[in-house]
Motif scaffolding. Structure first.
Motif, PDB file in Angstrom:
ATOM      1  N   LYS A 150     -38.774 -37.645 -70.017  1.00  0.00           N
ATOM      2  CA  LYS A 150     -38.297 -37.774 -71.404  1.00  0.00           C
ATOM      3  C   LYS A 150     -39.350 -38.467 -72.271  1.00  0.00           C
ATOM      4  O   LYS A 150     -39.586 -38.078 -73.421  1.00  0.00           O
ATOM      5  CB  LYS A 150     -36.997 -38.561 -71.436  1.00  0.00           C
ATOM      6  CG  LYS A 150     -35.847 -37.881 -70.702  1.00  0.00           C
ATOM      7  CD  LYS A 150     -34.618 -38.769 -70.659  1.00  0.00           C
ATOM      8  CE  LYS A 150     -33.496 -38.126 -69.851  1.00  0.00           C
ATOM      9  NZ  LYS A 150     -32.306 -39.017 -69.731  1.00  0.00           N
ATOM     10  N   LYS A 151     -40.002 -39.488 -71.710  1.00  0.00           N
ATOM     11  CA  LYS A 151     -41.011 -40.208 -72.481  1.00  0.00           C
ATOM     12  C   LYS A 151     -42.251 -39.349 -72.721  1.00  0.00           C
ATOM     13  O   LYS A 151     -42.869 -39.415 -73.796  1.00  0.00           O
ATOM     14  CB  LYS A 151     -41.397 -41.501 -71.760  1.00  0.00           C
ATOM     15  CG  LYS A 151     -40.244 -42.481 -71.565  1.00  0.00           C
ATOM     16  CD  LYS A 151     -39.559 -42.837 -72.866  1.00  0.00           C
ATOM     17  CE  LYS A 151     -38.456 -43.861 -72.666  1.00  0.00           C
ATOM     18  NZ  LYS A 151     -37.698 -44.119 -73.927  1.00  0.00           N
ATOM     19  N   ASP A 198     -42.350 -36.108 -73.111  1.00  0.00           N
ATOM     20  CA  ASP A 198     -42.043 -35.179 -74.194  1.00  0.00           C
ATOM     21  C   ASP A 198     -41.962 -35.894 -75.535  1.00  0.00           C
ATOM     22  O   ASP A 198     -42.366 -35.351 -76.570  1.00  0.00           O
ATOM     23  CB  ASP A 198     -40.729 -34.449 -73.909  1.00  0.00           C
ATOM     24  CG  ASP A 198     -40.910 -33.260 -72.973  1.00  0.00           C
ATOM     25  OD1 ASP A 198     -42.068 -32.898 -72.692  1.00  0.00           O
ATOM     26  OD2 ASP A 198     -39.893 -32.703 -72.512  1.00  0.00           O
ATOM     27  N   GLU A 223     -37.446 -39.039 -63.794  1.00  0.00           N
ATOM     28  CA  GLU A 223     -36.618 -38.420 -64.824  1.00  0.00           C
ATOM     29  C   GLU A 223     -36.789 -39.125 -66.161  1.00  0.00           C
ATOM     30  O   GLU A 223     -36.842 -38.486 -67.214  1.00  0.00           O
ATOM     31  CB  GLU A 223     -35.151 -38.415 -64.389  1.00  0.00           C
ATOM     32  CG  GLU A 223     -34.859 -37.479 -63.231  1.00  0.00           C
ATOM     33  CD  GLU A 223     -35.305 -36.050 -63.499  1.00  0.00           C
ATOM     34  OE1 GLU A 223     -35.014 -35.534 -64.601  1.00  0.00           O
ATOM     35  OE2 GLU A 223     -35.972 -35.465 -62.630  1.00  0.00           O
ATOM     36  N   THR A 224     -36.869 -40.448 -66.134  1.00  0.00           N
ATOM     37  CA  THR A 224     -37.096 -41.183 -67.378  1.00  0.00           C
ATOM     38  C   THR A 224     -38.467 -40.872 -67.940  1.00  0.00           C
ATOM     39  O   THR A 224     -38.639 -40.683 -69.151  1.00  0.00           O
ATOM     40  CB  THR A 224     -36.954 -42.697 -67.137  1.00  0.00           C
ATOM     41  OG1 THR A 224     -35.653 -42.976 -66.623  1.00  0.00           O
ATOM     42  CG2 THR A 224     -37.161 -43.476 -68.427  1.00  0.00           C
ATOM     43  N   SER A 284     -42.691 -32.502 -67.388  1.00  0.00           N
ATOM     44  CA  SER A 284     -41.591 -32.609 -68.348  1.00  0.00           C
ATOM     45  C   SER A 284     -41.099 -31.230 -68.756  1.00  0.00           C
ATOM     46  O   SER A 284     -41.760 -30.212 -68.504  1.00  0.00           O
ATOM     47  CB  SER A 284     -42.063 -33.365 -69.584  1.00  0.00           C
ATOM     48  OG  SER A 284     -42.939 -32.544 -70.361  1.00  0.00           O
TER      49      SER A 284
END
Length: 258
Positions: free
Chosen positions: A229-230, A232, A225-226, A37
């Motif tokens: 974000k999760k 972080d 990519e998703t 991330s």
């Protein structure tokens, strides 16, 4: 370079995630991606869309070896409280939100690690990951849940005193490891479990839950990519470094007849 304890925690994490992976991947090859991330959280990811489910499993180095003398059972008690209220949600509200999100969350400990896991429906992953974020970053450790989980553990300790297997296991560990933390029961004793306070739980959480001691594995219907974000969102605000007590190397006392 990771310590022996860290390698042991990593191996346990990898094996546990394999049990999540294999049922969905029996008919094809398994591709493990390394995902990092923006805040530097790295995870192993296996994308799989055969069922609309996401499973995450992670470990922080530490575990019951970090229990202070006289507070044995601290890590075990802590792991029973992460779904008993976090952030603005008390125990009842947190459980309701967890049910509404269609998610299952659990934490457990070993000698060398604090493990957490969550399984969620892919379409409700935003709500589920937000609850995991609260549990990881803002556990409440309210007194009523502490007393309830403590009573459950105490019942197990009392039952173990009359169980030959438990008695033998505890004596074997003390004979083999002596005064090393590995010799102690992860449940603690009747005296030590009674001595644990909310401040003790908060102190252990602060010492163990840091990015530097974290390892993560994820399986299911989520792309890289998703997931970044999760990662972080859930772990990115934790401190960088752990504050663990040093644990001496094991010097087992062999060649005994007991």
């Amino acid at each position: 370079m990771p310590t022996i304890a860290a390698w042991r925690a990593l191996t346990t994490l990898f094996l546990s995630i394999l049990f999540l992976i294999l049922p969905a991947l029996t008919a094809r090859a398994m591709e493990i991606q390394s995902v990092t991330s923006p805040k530097g959280i790295t995870a192993w990811l296996v994308e799989d869309y055969s069922v609309p489910v996401v499973a995450i499993r992670f470990v922080f180095g530490g575990g019951s070896t970090q229990d202070p003398v006289g507070k044995e059972g601290l890590a075990n008690l802590m792991t029973g409280l992460f779904d008993e209220g976090a952030g603005p949600l008390d125990s009842e509200d947190f459980q309701i939100k967890l049910d509404d999100a269609g998610a299952e969350m659990s934490f457990d400990e070993s000698r060398d690690g604090i493990y957490g896991s969550m399984r969620m429906l892919a379409e409700q992953r935003d709500q589920a990951f937000d609850l995991l974020r609260l549990a990881v970053n803002e556990p409440r450790f309210d007194q009523l849940p502490i007393d309830r989980i403590r009573s459950q553990i105490l019942s197990g300790i009392i039952a173990g005193e009359n169980d030959p297997d438990t008695v033998a296991q505890n004596k074997w560990a003390r004979a083999l490891y002596g005064d090393h933390p590995y010799s102690r029961s992860d449940q603690g004793t009747k005296e030590s479990i009674a001595a644990i306070t909310s401040d003790d739980l908060k102190g252990l959480h602060k010492a163990v839950f840091a990015r530097g001691g974290l390892h993560v594995a994820v399986v299911g219907a989520i792309d890289a990519e998703t997931l970044k974000k999760k990662l972080d969102m859930v772990f990115g605000d934790l401190p960088q470094n752990q504050a663990l007590r040093p644990v001496a190397d094991i010097d087992p006392r062999l060649a005994q007849h007991i």
